[in-house]
Design a protein around this motif. Structure first.
Motif, short mmCIF file in Angstrom:
data_model
loop_
_atom_site.label_atom_id
_atom_site.label_comp_id
_atom_site.label_asym_id
_atom_site.label_seq_id
_atom_site.Cartn_x
_atom_site.Cartn_y
_atom_site.Cartn_z
N CYS A 89 0.85 -1.20 0.00
CA CYS A 89 0.00 0.00 0.00
C CYS A 89 0.88 1.24 0.00
O CYS A 89 1.79 1.37 0.81
CB CYS A 89 -0.91 0.00 1.23
SG CYS A 89 -1.87 1.50 1.42
N CYS A 92 0.11 3.14 3.67
CA CYS A 92 0.45 2.58 4.98
C CYS A 92 1.51 1.48 4.90
O CYS A 92 2.01 1.03 5.91
CB CYS A 92 -0.80 2.05 5.69
SG CYS A 92 -1.42 0.51 4.98
N SER A 94 1.24 -1.57 4.18
CA SER A 94 0.81 -2.95 4.42
C SER A 94 0.75 -3.70 3.09
O SER A 94 0.57 -3.11 2.03
CB SER A 94 -0.55 -2.98 5.11
OG SER A 94 -1.53 -2.50 4.24
N CYS A 115 -4.31 -0.15 -0.03
CA CYS A 115 -4.94 -1.33 0.57
C CYS A 115 -6.44 -1.12 0.78
O CYS A 115 -7.21 -2.06 0.76
CB CYS A 115 -4.26 -1.67 1.89
SG CYS A 115 -4.61 -0.50 3.22
N CYS A 119 -7.04 4.51 2.87
CA CYS A 119 -5.66 4.81 2.46
C CYS A 119 -5.64 5.54 1.11
O CYS A 119 -4.79 6.38 0.87
CB CYS A 119 -4.81 3.54 2.39
SG CYS A 119 -4.11 3.09 3.99
#
Ligand SMILES: [Zn+2]
Length: 263
Positions: A89, A92, A94, A115, A119
């Motif tokens: 992502c 963030c 992730s 994600c 976001c």
């Protein structure tokens, strides 16, 4: 062994509009590896404990709730295969796979860059803000160094993003390059992150990206970070000057070749 992309489509409920008798999106999309198409089909039937039809005549529609579509995926078909790779992502950090979002009816965002919907909103707002700051000269491009204390080896990179975000991306995006392998094989306390140069673009500069890359090359040479560090050689034929400075962060699989790629 060949890979097969498959979609299990569900019959379209009569109250939904559409020309096809099958609903979109498919109920499930997946990838199987099998010696041939027949074996791929057997594997899918086995997994679901039922025999899926691959075509259904209009007069038999009533008896079939599902339809299976299988296609062999050429290894060069990145359009399909990238859905099955982990990506990171942009906001963030992730990791997620696009295919999992496609298969999740509750997913609120199915784009490739972020994600989640949240976001994507935060990320786009931040990009606008960064673009503005960069244009005002308040967020200049920098050449940074990430150095492993125990080995003295360094990675040199350029970024127009806040440099701490690049550090975060290096930490969280798992790729096979030697730099990321070293990060994951050690403790974060073994690393230090510093700015080597804040780039001031000369007024008469005609190619901003090429200028930044030139400064990056200077530092890579000065620190010998290809031979005695974590940088990898620039891919042959790569022309950094055609790169958009504000383009997307590279996908995970591109990061190992990112020398000269401002992100
Ligand atoms: Zn995210």
């Amino acid at each position: 062994m060949p890979e097969f992309y498959y979609q299990i489509k569900g019959r379209r409920p009569p109250e939904y509009e559409g020309d096809s008798p099958w609903a979109w999106p498919p109920v499930f999309s997946g990838l199987v590896t099998a010696p041939d198409r027949k074996a791929a089909k057997a594997q899918i039937d086995e997994e679901y404990g039922r025999t899926f039809p691959q075509r259904v005549l209009a007069k038999d529609l009533e008896q079939h709730a599902y339809l299976l579509r299988i296609e062999e995926v050429d290894p060069s078909n990145d359009y399909i295969l990238r859905r099955f790779r982990e990506s990171s992502c942009r906001e963030c950090g992730s990791t997620f796979r696009l295919i999992d979002k496609y298969n999740d009816f509750h997913a609120d965002y199915r784009g490739a860059d972020y994600c989640s919907y949240r976001c994507s909103v935060d990320g786009k707002a931040r990009e606008v803000q960064e673009f503005r700051l960069t244009n005002e000269g308040k967020l200049p491009p920098v050449i940074y160094q990430i150095r492993q204390k125990s080995s003295g080896m360094a990675y040199v990179g350029q970024t127009t993003q806040p440099f701490t975000l690049r550090w975060w991306q290096h930490l969280t995006v798992p790729t096979g390059c030697k730099f990321h392998k070293a990060i994951h094989a050690s403790h974060p306390t073994d690393w230090e992150y510093s700015i080597l140069e804040v780039i001031v673009i000369p007024d008469d500069c005609k190619d901003r990206a090429a200028y930044i890359t030139q400064r990056e090359s200077h530092w890579i040479a000065a620190l010998n970070s290809i031979e005695q560090g974590f940088n990898t050689a620039r891919p042959a034929g790569f022309n950094p000057s055609t790169n958009d400075l504000f383009s997307a962060a590279p996908a995970a699989d591109e990061m190992s070749a990112q020398v000269g790629e401002p992100v």
